[in-house]
Each structure stands twice: as C-alpha cells, then as structure tokens.
Enzyme design. Structure first.
Site, PDB file in Angstrom:
ATOM      1  N   PRO A 106       0.819  -1.220   0.000  1.00 31.55           N
ATOM      2  CG  PRO A 106      -0.015  -1.026   2.168  1.00 31.55           C
ATOM      3  CD  PRO A 106       0.725  -1.961   1.258  1.00 31.55           C
ATOM      4  CB  CYS A 107       0.516   4.513  -1.676  1.00 29.18           C
ATOM      5  SG  CYS A 107      -1.130   5.111  -1.333  1.00 29.18           S
ATOM      6  CG  HIS A 108       0.332   7.067   2.396  1.00 35.20           C
ATOM      7  ND1 HIS A 108       0.417   7.172   1.033  1.00 35.20           N
ATOM      8  CD2 HIS A 108      -0.407   8.123   2.800  1.00 35.20           C
ATOM      9  CE1 HIS A 108      -0.208   8.269   0.648  1.00 35.20           C
ATOM     10  NE2 HIS A 108      -0.728   8.860   1.704  1.00 35.20           N
TER      11      HIS A 108
END
Length: 108
Positions: A106-108
């Site tokens: 995931p990107c964040h």
C-alpha cells in the site's frame, strides 16, 4: 526465491486480456487472479511472493508499508517512527513514491 513479483504495471483491458492468457500455472497468473479478486471486492490481502528491487532503505519502507492493515492509513512520519528514524519523513516519502508493487504494497 525462484519466483516472485518484482513490480506491477497496469495495462488497459486489451493488453491485460492478452497477457493473462499466457500466464497459466505461473506466479504471474496467481498475481493476476488475486488482483482481480481484490478489485472485485473479494480479497483484502495477497499471498503471492514479492521481491521488490530497490535500496535497502526502500525495502525497509516497503516492508513497513506491508504492516499497515487494510483500510487504514499512516503518515510518512508514522512510518519513519516505526522504523526508529522519525527524521526520515522525506526519505520515506521518496521510497513510497518509488514503490514498484502498487496496490499489494500500500502507498500509506
């Protein structure tokens, strides 16, 4: 690890359909199946092996990103702090931007 996903690139339907027919019995087929299940709302995590290529720091960031539960978010500061390096916020952001395995990591 002999077979692992090193990056994910999204193609339009025409190329994706052609590509997926060449993947029978491979780790790539498993990846496509799991991503399809994810986008259909039937999967929250992934089981295929990953081997992203990057610097040691980037790999540490990506490993930390994998620890974020589905549906939750973390700031770059949170991630840097989890890595015992709260001053590395910008470096975490750069590593996040260099993530070669979008969606799965995931990107964040």
């Amino acid at each position: 690890m002999d077979e692992a996903i090193v990056s994910i690139h999204f193609l339009d339907d025409e190329y994706g359909a052609i590509f997926s027919h060449t993947l029978h019995g491979t780790i790539l087929e498993r990846c496509v199946e799991e991503l399809t299940e994810y986008f259909e709302g039937h999967r929250l995590s992934f089981d295929f092996p990953l081997l992203p290529r990057g610097t040691e720091f980037e790999k540490k960031v990506w490993k930390s990103l994998l620890g974020i539960p589905f549906g939750e978010t973390c700031s770059y500061f949170d991630i840097a702090s989890r890595m015992n390096n709260p001053n590395a916020v910008r470096a975490v952001g750069r590593a996040n931007g260099a993530n070669p395995i979008a969606i799965v990591v995931p990107c964040h």
